[in-house]
Enzyme design. Structure first.
Site, mmCIF file in Angstrom:
data_model
loop_
_atom_site.group_PDB
_atom_site.id
_atom_site.type_symbol
_atom_site.label_atom_id
_atom_site.label_comp_id
_atom_site.label_asym_id
_atom_site.label_seq_id
_atom_site.Cartn_x
_atom_site.Cartn_y
_atom_site.Cartn_z
ATOM 1 N N HIS A 141 47.140 46.471 -23.308
ATOM 2 C CA HIS A 141 46.412 45.583 -22.363
ATOM 3 C C HIS A 141 46.409 44.180 -22.958
ATOM 4 C CE1 HIS A 141 42.902 44.779 -19.475
ATOM 5 N NE2 HIS A 141 43.165 43.621 -20.077
ATOM 6 N N LYS A 152 47.611 47.429 -11.630
ATOM 7 C CA LYS A 152 46.289 47.055 -12.115
ATOM 8 C C LYS A 152 45.312 46.886 -10.966
ATOM 9 C CE LYS A 152 43.100 45.468 -14.859
ATOM 10 N NZ LYS A 152 42.866 45.279 -16.273
#
Ligand code: NCD
Ligand code: ZN
Length: 345
Positions: A14, A100
């Site tokens: 991430h 996402k």
């Protein structure tokens, strides 16, 4: 006595690289240590389509200094208008490794996020079918929910219903900050993982608020109480394959952080492995660092582990720059408030 630890080269599951001058400045900080990273798509405008992800990937590779190797693993920003066929094609071509989900308004540049989860049902079903993971920013945005409760409420009101409605959907709970998040992952064997940042292993909400407000410790999800930090530390150092590193290194310039309305994000790309080694050593869990940083993430994403290694050596306090210069202005490197002794050699 020199202590050293050799582990497979880590990945970052991430990461915010931004674009333009900021990308140019922060990319080497990550590429120096990490082989690959899941690249967050919250640019302005966001990276929504496969074509936009391909163009962003090209800009990242063009910004990579000569002699450095790094593989950006691209993500698509889920909107209520996302086309399931475009997502499937971007996955089939090997370009995109995750989608996402930002609840609209949850964090930096999330205005295009999802408000009505019924509108993304078709995309989520397609993702379950093809095995493409959904990375979730797990906070509700309702004005009446206290910011310190937003992750726990998200799990009950949004995440659990989405997972029940979409069997087979593989979900990464991104940057968990609560015991509730860690417990939810542990209670669900299949198709669920969570990333944990280095900074959430180090700070609790006192670090942000006691003795004067510390804008460089402000990120989203915001750090919670100490018992939550301890739960994250236990999860990260447990070796449990469902927990892996996602730094959420999120650069903002000092003027944007040190402001009456400061941006959310901690920049840890520069010293992340030193931060982690220090915290894992304190837990007597250095033998679990490779699981957390190098093995569990690839296993979840069904990618090969890296073949090369890095070596961490313990010695005198590590020096690292207080700030990184970027064409957009200085970016402050995360300061844990204590010396770090493990350097990548
Ligand atoms: C991130 C950013 O700046 O893009 N900020 C943060 O505090 N983590 C967005 C995010 O991941 O929430
Ligand atoms: Zn993030």
């Amino acid at each position: 006595m020199t202590q050293s630890l050799t582990i497979r080269r880590p990945d970052d599951w991430h990461l915010h690289l931004r674009d333009g001058a900021m990308l140019q400045a922060v990319l080497p900080e990550t590429a120096r240590r990490f082989a690959r990273a899941i690249i967050m798509p919250n640019l302005i405008p966001p990276v929504v389509t496969g074509a936009q992800a391909a163009a962003y990937r090209d800009r990242i590779l063009a910004a990579l200094p000569e002699g450095m190797s790094f593989e950006p693993l691209m993500t698509l920003y889920l909107t209520e208008d996302t086309d399931a066929r475009d997502v499937a094609a971007a996955h089939a071509s090997g370009l995109v490794k995750a989608v996402k989900l930002y609840p609209a308004g949850a964090t930096t540049n999330s205005a295009s996020g999802v408000q009505d989860f019924n509108k993304v049902r078709g995309v989520l079903e397609k993702m379950a079918e093809i095995g493409l993971p959904l990375c979730v920013h797990g906070e509700v945005t309702d004005a009446d929910i206290d910011i310190f409760d937003r992750e726990a409420v998200f799990i009950d009101r949004v995440l659990d219903p989405i997972r029940k409605a979409t069997p087979g959907l593989r979900v990464v709970m991104e940057h968990i900050t609560t015991a509730n998040g860690a417990d939810y992952v542990k209670a669900h064997e299949a198709d669920l993982g969570a990333t944990i940042t280095a900074h959430h292993l180090i700070i609790n909400r006192n670090h942000i608020l006691v003795g004067g407000i510390k804008p460089h410790y402000y990120c989203l999800p915001v750090a919670k109480r100490e018992d939550h930090r301890l739960a994250l530390l236990a999860a990260a150092t447990s070796g449990d394959a469902r927990f892996f590193l996602g730094t959420d290194s999120a650069p903002h310039t000092d003027p944007n952080k040190e402001s009456a309305c400061g941006c959310a994000g901690c920049f840890t790309a520069t010293n992340c492995m030193s931060l982690l080694a220090e915290m894992f050593e304190r837990e007597n869990a250095l033998d679990k660092l490779e699981d957390f940083a190098s093995l569990n993430g690839p296993a979840f994403y069904r990618l090969p582990v890296n073949e090369d290694t890095i070596t961490l050596t313990k010695g005198a306090p590590v020096t690292y720059p207080e700030k990184i210069d970027t064409g957009d202005g200085p970016v402050t490197v995360f300061d844990p408030g204590f010396p770090l002794h493990w350097r990548v050699t």
